[in-house]
Motif scaffolding. Structure first.
Motif, PDB file in Angstrom:
ATOM      1  N   UNK A   1      31.680  34.207  40.756  1.00 44.83           N
ATOM      2  CA  UNK A   1      32.160  34.924  39.622  1.00 44.83           C
ATOM      3  C   UNK A   1      32.019  36.250  39.712  1.00 44.83           C
ATOM      4  N   UNK A   2      31.518  36.854  40.557  1.00 44.41           N
ATOM      5  CA  UNK A   2      31.491  38.472  41.001  1.00 44.41           C
ATOM      6  C   UNK A   2      32.761  38.626  41.347  1.00 44.41           C
ATOM      7  N   UNK A   3      33.240  37.811  42.629  1.00 47.92           N
ATOM      8  CA  UNK A   3      34.598  38.116  43.031  1.00 47.92           C
ATOM      9  C   UNK A   3      35.638  37.995  42.044  1.00 47.92           C
ATOM     10  N   UNK A   4      35.540  36.977  41.072  1.00 54.41           N
ATOM     11  CA  UNK A   4      36.595  36.660  40.076  1.00 54.41           C
ATOM     12  C   UNK A   4      36.770  38.028  39.256  1.00 54.41           C
ATOM     13  N   UNK A   5      35.674  38.275  38.842  1.00 47.34           N
ATOM     14  CA  UNK A   5      35.437  39.490  37.971  1.00 47.34           C
ATOM     15  C   UNK A   5      36.063  40.712  38.450  1.00 47.34           C
ATOM     16  N   UNK A   6      35.782  40.966  39.817  1.00 50.05           N
ATOM     17  CA  UNK A   6      36.383  41.915  40.480  1.00 50.05           C
ATOM     18  C   UNK A   6      38.022  41.938  40.649  1.00 50.05           C
ATOM     19  N   UNK A   7      38.538  40.884  40.803  1.00 47.77           N
ATOM     20  CA  UNK A   7      39.732  40.538  40.925  1.00 47.77           C
ATOM     21  C   UNK A   7      40.507  40.790  39.718  1.00 47.77           C
ATOM     22  N   UNK A   8      39.984  40.203  38.479  1.00 43.68           N
ATOM     23  CA  UNK A   8      40.499  40.613  37.353  1.00 43.68           C
ATOM     24  C   UNK A   8      40.677  41.994  36.832  1.00 43.68           C
ATOM     25  N   UNK A   9      39.399  42.818  37.177  1.00 44.56           N
ATOM     26  CA  UNK A   9      39.466  44.278  36.903  1.00 44.56           C
ATOM     27  C   UNK A   9      40.662  44.655  37.680  1.00 44.56           C
ATOM     28  N   UNK A  10      40.932  44.526  38.916  1.00 44.42           N
ATOM     29  CA  UNK A  10      41.932  45.117  39.664  1.00 44.42           C
ATOM     30  C   UNK A  10      43.153  44.696  39.389  1.00 44.42           C
TER      31      UNK A  10
ATOM     32  N   UNK B   1      43.992  46.689  36.190  1.00 43.96           N
ATOM     33  CA  UNK B   1      44.056  48.278  36.426  1.00 43.96           C
ATOM     34  C   UNK B   1      45.207  48.549  37.238  1.00 43.96           C
ATOM     35  N   UNK B   2      45.745  47.429  37.706  1.00 43.45           N
ATOM     36  CA  UNK B   2      46.906  47.724  38.761  1.00 43.45           C
ATOM     37  C   UNK B   2      46.768  48.148  40.108  1.00 43.45           C
ATOM     38  N   UNK B   3      45.391  48.097  40.465  1.00 46.30           N
ATOM     39  CA  UNK B   3      44.782  48.491  41.831  1.00 46.30           C
ATOM     40  C   UNK B   3      45.229  47.368  42.845  1.00 46.30           C
ATOM     41  N   UNK B   4      45.495  45.857  42.392  1.00 41.70           N
ATOM     42  CA  UNK B   4      45.735  44.962  43.084  1.00 41.70           C
ATOM     43  C   UNK B   4      47.172  44.286  42.554  1.00 41.70           C
TER      44      UNK B   4
END
Length: 270
Positions: free
Chosen positions: A246-255, A258-261
């Motif tokens: 869940x933490x990994x999915x949250x980080x992906x969604x944020x990026x 934000x356009x970071x990924x």
């Protein structure tokens, strides 16, 4: 021993020979990736009908079908090289008669390539177990708490307490005498599991039973913390994969937001 010999798949006879020699390590698996992960560490992989609850969100194992067990059995066989693979027979596929059980067990084995099947029940299933074994189908038995019978058992309660202990001992003797190569003991008092293990000549595999059993099995999603909404007393969490995921999915969604990924290193040049 050659490398090819040491890496061959274990057989029911290999598991039976571990009685009193070394502990049998067993986990469930339902998919090819998980089978690949557990294969080198386990002696036995169980394609359990628990797949209905764990992967399909069913309220119990009752609704699991033959088609589901065959599909998941095939997936696990694609990832297993060393461990013995046993596939559960689902509710309604073996209780009617030994002949019905044979037809469905033969279908599971021929369509998946697994080495054995597992069915629930003690004394009342002894005739069926003997029928299958005599016709070349290795059987792993399952007594104590039998999830397919949860409606008649009155819930997921510990079995074999008090006067009920002799019934379970009789069940264990019956499946051993019928020719099962091993038996799962689920949710029984530790002292009873120890007594059964000492009394019968086949491998006992405990789940909520005793460290004195010949082996142990857990649902892999439970012990990895993937199936995080359910934690029986007998489960030890060896990881918290749901939290990490869940933490990994949250980080992906944020990026993504934000356009970071994706970054430049993830893209292809002209």
């Amino acid at each position: 021993m050659s490398a090819s010999a040491s890496n061959r798949a274990k057989t029911p006879s290999d598991i039976a020979a571990m009685k009193g020699q070394s502990k049998v390590v067993c986990l469930t698996a339902y998919t090819t990736p998980v089978a690949k992960i557990v294969d080198s560490h386990c002696d036995l992989i169980l394609v359990g009908d628990s797949v209905g609850m764990v992967l399909h969100g069913m309220p119990s194992t009752i609704g699991v079908t033959m088609e589901m067990m065959v599909m998941h059995g095939q997936a696990v066989m694609r990832g297993a090289v060393r461990a013995l693979v046993v596939v559960d027979m689902p509710f309604g596929s073996y209780e009617e008669s030994p002949q019905q059980a044979f037809g469905n067990a033969a279908k599971i084995m021929s369509q998946t390539g697994c080495a054995a099947v597992k069915l629930e029940g003690g004394m009342h299933m002894a005739e069926t177990i003997a029928f299958l074994v005599k016709r070349g189908i290795p059987v792993m038995a399952h007594i104590g708490l039998t999830p397919q019978s949860v409606n008649t058992l009155g819930g997921y309660k510990v079995q074999g307490r008090g006067a009920d202990a002799e019934r379970l001992r009789a069940d264990a003797r019956a499946v051993a005498e019928a020719g099962a190569f091993s038996v799962v003991l689920e949710k029984v008092p530790a002292s009873l599991a120890d007594a059964i293990t000492a009394e019968i000549g086949i491998v006992t595999v405990g789940i909520g039973a005793s460290a004195g059993c010949d082996g142990q099995v857990l649902v892999v999603d439970d012990m990895l913390g993937i199936f995080a909404d359910f934690k029986p007393k007998f489960v030890k969490r060896y990881a918290q994969v749901a939290q990490i995921s869940e933490a990994a999915v949250e980080a992906y969604a944020l990026e993504v937001r934000s356009g970071a990924f994706p970054a430049a290193e993830h893209l292809f040049a002209d």
